[in-house]
Design an enzyme around this catalytic site. Sequence first.
Site, mmCIF file in Angstrom:
data_model
loop_
_atom_site.group_PDB
_atom_site.id
_atom_site.type_symbol
_atom_site.label_atom_id
_atom_site.label_comp_id
_atom_site.label_asym_id
_atom_site.label_seq_id
_atom_site.Cartn_x
_atom_site.Cartn_y
_atom_site.Cartn_z
ATOM 1 C CB CYS A 75 -0.926 -0.001 1.214
ATOM 2 S SG CYS A 75 -1.938 1.491 1.334
ATOM 3 C CG HIS A 166 -2.664 -0.957 -9.605
ATOM 4 N ND1 HIS A 166 -3.421 -0.152 -8.789
ATOM 5 C CD2 HIS A 166 -1.620 -1.397 -8.852
ATOM 6 C CE1 HIS A 166 -2.850 -0.092 -7.600
ATOM 7 N NE2 HIS A 166 -1.766 -0.846 -7.606
ATOM 8 C CD GLU A 215 -6.872 1.859 -2.168
ATOM 9 O OE1 GLU A 215 -6.142 0.915 -1.775
ATOM 10 O OE2 GLU A 215 -6.858 2.992 -1.665
ATOM 11 C CB CYS A 224 -4.884 4.236 -4.453
ATOM 12 S SG CYS A 224 -4.114 2.613 -4.735
ATOM 13 N N GLY A 227 -1.680 2.927 -6.886
ATOM 14 C CA GLY A 227 -2.509 3.239 -8.052
ATOM 15 C C GLY A 227 -1.999 4.439 -8.812
#
Length: 279
Positions: A75, A166, A215, A224, A227
């Site tokens: 993360c 992703h 997410e 994110c 991301g």
Amino acid sequence: MVIEFSKYQGLGNDFILIDNRQSADPIITPEQAIKMCDRHFGIGADGVIFALPGTESAEYTMRIYNSDGSEPEMCGNGIRCLAKFIADLEGNSEVNKSYRIDTLAGIIIPKLESNGEVTVDMGKPQLAAAEIPTTLNSSNGKVVAQPLTVDNRSWSVTAVSMGNPHCITFVEDSSAIALEKIGPLFEHHSAFPQRTNTEFIQVVKSNYIKMRVWERGAGITLACGTGACASVVAGVLNEKCDRLCTVELPGGCLQINWSEDDNRVYMTGPATEVFKGKY
């Protein structure tokens, strides 16, 4: 059991941080994490992050449970918060201090900046379909601008892994996307056997993009980090944005640099303590 915690946020992506250095395993279960993350009956957060003991190659280990109890590999906003949390645990006010942190996505290195932000070496993006993983067709080993049918509509998508999967698609107006409807359909699409995070990207100019995200395991969030990194990589692969790019998210902006020199992605952004407590 009473658990001491700290609440941190990175661009509104918020986490419960727990000092877990006394054990190599998280001291709470995923089911307990779900209750802690509940915004009405618990503390409220997008996930719970644990600072665990280090390894031979890292000073600390990071584990995270999403608000639905699932465990992601990494993360981006969370590891910035973890770096600030570790500095707080150590009583360290040193600027330009770096930490080697072991994650399920490999060793990640965040660095504390003099302006209070954190720069994270997010590593090299993974572009092969099997690495992401996805069953989408690939060209020259990369999944770039491939069609994907979701909700009876064909979307042009690019798949990137930053240690977690992703799916990026470019749209005219990111604010017009009904995330709460379309997000789960992307996340659970059969083309992504381990589910996926999904980013909807509006290109404002070559060095500035707007991003909204669904997410995996957390739903709609204000930011994110992985991301944002994956979206800039996808933008470069689709010749839509520069390698050095500002990514505007609902919670604020991140600076992303996909370095041409070493092929690594560097993310810079804030991480702030909100409060401490006992649960």
